[in-house]
Enzyme design. Structure first.
Site, PDB file in Angstrom:
ATOM      1  N   SER A 107      37.090  35.843  36.293  1.00 34.63           N
ATOM      2  CA  SER A 107      36.543  35.797  37.647  1.00 34.63           C
ATOM      3  C   SER A 107      36.691  37.165  38.281  1.00 34.63           C
ATOM      4  O   SER A 107      37.554  37.961  37.880  1.00 34.63           O
ATOM      5  CB  SER A 107      37.296  34.763  38.494  1.00 34.63           C
ATOM      6  N   TYR A 120      44.845  30.854  41.830  1.00 31.41           N
ATOM      7  CA  TYR A 120      43.581  30.884  41.087  1.00 31.41           C
ATOM      8  C   TYR A 120      43.386  32.264  40.453  1.00 31.41           C
ATOM      9  O   TYR A 120      43.062  32.385  39.264  1.00 31.41           O
ATOM     10  CB  TYR A 120      42.418  30.562  42.014  1.00 31.41           C
TER      11      TYR A 120
END
Length: 235
Positions: A107, A120
């Site tokens: 990501s 995350y």
């Protein structure tokens, strides 16, 4: 997928390709369930020549001090351990193929911090280093490895992470960036496989923040904070 309804939607969208699609309801964080997959897939479809580890969830938009440990473990189990389990389960058979490919989805949050998504980001940073390490270890083998860094992509990640009730219909990415259509993101990933890319940046935001973070890591972190801080529940 753990979501059987979602798989049925995928099958519907695949149209005439459904004959080449096998669906399995599996919790990616369940080690035993994942390790039972390779034989099932081989029986249904034949030899596996590549895997794309795309499963991922985000955390509630709160600071670490306010984040329950159960949420921390859930994010790490799905994003990091789920990816690791898939790699460990399929790599032995991939190494037997004349040519194969592993794609792991990290990501933009895996290379710069996003407020309220620290765990995350940590899980996706772990995926980044796992993938880069795999690339180094497998460089003399028939298995190629690519790491992908998506920015904002329209994938309903908030809803799929169980956060709809606390965030409404708008995801974190959609609130601050113009999200890339999922099919466009998929095209970029497939192109990365075909061209044996070491890393793939998906979206203008990911490309821009990659450049900025290389020039000024602190400046990039401050920029993301200004864009995303309104999502924190106590700001």
């Amino acid at each position: 997928d753990v979501n059987e309804k979602g798989m049925e939607e995928t099958a519907r969208l695949s149209g005439s390709s459904q004959d080449h699609l096998a669906k399995y309801t599996v919790n990616i964080a369940d080690r035993n369930a994942v390790f039972s997959l390779p034989e099932k897939v081989k029986t249904a479809l034949g030899n596996v020549d590549g895997i794309i580890n795309n499963a991922g969830i985000i955390q509630p938009f709160v600071k670490i001090n306010d984040l329950e440990l159960d949420a921390v473990e859930r994010v790490m189990n799905v994003n990091f351990y789920g990816t690791l389990y898939m790699v460990k389960a399929f790599l032995p058979s991939l190494l037997e193929r004349p040519q194969a490919h592993i794609v792991n989805i990290s990501s933009m949050g895996g290379f710069l911090p996003v407020p309220g998504q620290t765990i995350y980001g940590a899980s996706k940073a772990a995926v980044k280093l796992l993938t880069e390490g795999l690339h180094a270890e497998l460089r003399d083998s028939s298995v190629k490895v690519t790491v992908v860094f998506p920015g904002a992509v329209n994938t309903n990640i908030s809803e799929n992470s169980g956060l709809t009730s606390s965030m409404g219909s708008e995801s974190a990415e959609e609130s601050s960036f113009n999200p890339l259509a999922a099919d466009k993101a998929a095209d970029l990933i497939i192109s990365g496989i075909e061209n044996d890319k070491y890393r793939v940046l998906v979206g203008k935001d990911a490309r821009m923040m990659d450049r900025i973070s290389r020039l000024s890591p602190k400046g990039a972190a401050n920029l993301i904070y200004r864009k995303m801080k309104s999502l924190l529940s106590d700001v």
